[in-house]
Design an enzyme around this catalytic site. Structure first.
Site, mmCIF file in Angstrom:
data_model
loop_
_atom_site.group_PDB
_atom_site.id
_atom_site.type_symbol
_atom_site.label_atom_id
_atom_site.label_comp_id
_atom_site.label_asym_id
_atom_site.label_seq_id
_atom_site.Cartn_x
_atom_site.Cartn_y
_atom_site.Cartn_z
ATOM 1 N N GLY A 69 52.908 48.037 65.780
ATOM 2 C CA GLY A 69 51.394 47.502 66.204
ATOM 3 C C GLY A 69 50.332 46.417 66.627
ATOM 4 O O GLY A 69 50.142 46.061 67.484
ATOM 5 N N THR A 70 51.186 45.669 66.268
ATOM 6 C CA THR A 70 51.301 43.730 66.527
ATOM 7 C C THR A 70 51.446 43.611 68.178
ATOM 8 O O THR A 70 50.687 43.772 68.712
ATOM 9 C CB THR A 70 51.950 42.746 65.882
ATOM 10 N N SER A 199 50.728 52.583 65.707
ATOM 11 C CA SER A 199 51.919 52.271 65.047
ATOM 12 C C SER A 199 52.332 53.349 64.107
ATOM 13 O O SER A 199 52.024 54.269 63.352
ATOM 14 C CB SER A 199 51.569 50.709 64.006
ATOM 15 N N SER A 200 54.103 52.998 64.585
ATOM 16 C CA SER A 200 54.751 54.357 63.938
ATOM 17 C C SER A 200 54.960 54.359 62.549
ATOM 18 O O SER A 200 54.318 55.471 61.306
ATOM 19 C CB SER A 200 56.265 54.075 64.433
ATOM 20 N N HIS A 201 55.316 53.306 61.462
ATOM 21 C CA HIS A 201 55.102 53.427 60.146
ATOM 22 C C HIS A 201 53.863 53.401 59.363
ATOM 23 O O HIS A 201 53.809 53.225 58.735
ATOM 24 C CB HIS A 201 56.035 52.313 59.585
ATOM 25 N N CYS A 324 49.933 41.828 56.831
ATOM 26 C CA CYS A 324 49.807 41.140 57.901
ATOM 27 C C CYS A 324 48.568 38.993 57.060
ATOM 28 O O CYS A 324 48.623 38.377 58.016
ATOM 29 C CB CYS A 324 49.761 41.588 58.799
#
Length: 389
Positions: A69-70, A199-201, A324
């Protein structure tokens, strides 16, 4: 063990794990290599791209893979700023509630002589004001970047209304939809938002994989570091096993999707109801426009990190906010409309759910909560007695 921190990371699904193992073992070639082994890896990558494109109703070439995502957020902004028709215009509009990856990057741009960024604040309901947005738009505004679902409160921003306000203005519209992809319906966004980060996770895929949707109507310019990866938009060898597992997780989460969304609403409502029924002093932040995956709560006794540690000792895992940015000691802008003062903001905890969260986990949480807050009330009374002597 009870896990209520799915907004930070999710366990990989069995299908995602199996896919990762099989692809890593059998399709280990570089997807940019010209030989057959590389071609096989590229075929896997193409199939994954097609699967990720499905919920966007997009062509597979509108999907760019990243490492999460970042990177999706930063690469999306970078790519849009150097692409026509917005290149040359230097004013950006965003919000103070963005994920730290985007907020700090835009803050950096705002410190440069070339760019100016307007950060909008939330109203009392956690959403931004449409009129404030309209007033912020200038002749040189090139880009809007507004998160869809906030990662602390679950508040949903009205992206469709925002998109309607900028139609025909040559302003690109990006949204971080990391907390909404796979969690709520995103199809209503598609006519209005040009670019989205995922984002995947967050959807039971592996860490180290993500994607950007770039609408085909955008005239994208390649990355300044010349590269043949991801249509020239991203440097670096593509992580084929992680991306394949990401696609498998996405395929799973969008299968019987409405049933999963309904279950999320059920779990969130059950959680809120049980807090009230058992008089647990966790006060939920509730508005009429929230995702069912996230619930922020404030308690009247102690700081949120102490609450988190008390639950952690009893194998119940929650958070004090976005992973984060938990070490920043600053009250997030997203929760400020819902608290009386900074001290109350420090007593914040976030609970986040998945379609695999069960009734039994909620009941286990309630049982432990009674123990924890009974102890805290006793300690509070002792403290107040000492103070009043």
């Amino acid at each position: 063990m009870v896990y209520f921190d799915y907004a930070a990371a999710t366990p990989m699904s069995e299908q995602a794990v199996l896919t990762y193992q099989q692809i890593a073992k059998n399709y280990y070639g570089n997807a940019s290599s010209l030989h057959d082994i590389g071609g096989q890896a590229k075929d896997i990558l193409d199939q994954a791209r097609q699967l990720i494109a499905v919920p966007f109703h997009a062509d597979s070439r509108e999907i760019i893979f990243t490492n999460g995502g970042t990177e999706s957020n930063i690469l999306a902004i970078d790519t849009l700023l150097r692409s026509s028709p917005i290149s040359g215009k230097k004013h950006i509009i965003s919000t103070k509630m963005e994920h730290s990856s985007l907020f700090f990057y835009l803050t950096h741009l705002n410190q440069l002589p070339d760019y100016e960024v307007t950060f909008l604040s939330p109203e009392k309901d956690g959403q931004i004001s449409i009129s404030a947005l309209e007033q912020a738009i200038r002749s040189n505004t090139c880009l809007l970047s507004i998160q869809h679902v906030n990662s602390e409160t679950g508040v949903i921003q009205p992206l469709e209304k925002i998109g309607q306000r900028i139609k025909g203005k040559d302003i690109a519209f990006h949204s971080d939809i990391v907390q909404s992809f796979g969690k709520i319906d995103i199809t209503s966004l598609l006519p209005f938002v040009d670019c989205m980060s995922v984002s995947s996770h967050k959807i039971h895929g592996p860490k180290g994989a993500g994607a950007i949707y770039f609408s085909e109507k955008l005239a994208l310019q390649p990355h300044p570091i010349q590269t043949n990866h991801e249509f020239g938009l991203r440097p670096g060898t593509v992580n084929v096993p992680a991306i394949a597992a990401f696609a498998a997780a996405a395929n799973e989460i969008f299968t019987d999707h409405q049933a999963k969304i309904d279950h999320l609403h059920y779990i969130r409502n059950l959680f809120i109801d049980r807090l009230e029924q058992e008089n647990i002093p966790l006060l939920p932040i509730i508005t009429s426009h929230q995702a069912p995956t996230i619930l922020g709560c404030v308690n009247p006794f102690v700081q949120g990190d102490y609450v988190m540690l008390e639950y952690n000792r009893r194998s119940i895992h929650l958070s004090t906010g976005t992973a984060c940015s938990v070490n920043q000691q600053k009250i997030p802008a997203s929760i400020q409309p819902f608290i009386l003062n900074q001290e109350e903001g420090k007593r914040f905890n976030r609970f986040s759910f998945s379609h695999i969260t069960t009734d039994e986990e909620v009941e286990q949480f309630i049982k432990v909560s009674k123990q924890i807050f009974s102890k805290m009330k006793g300690e509070r009374r002792k403290y107040e007695q000492e103070v009043n002597r």
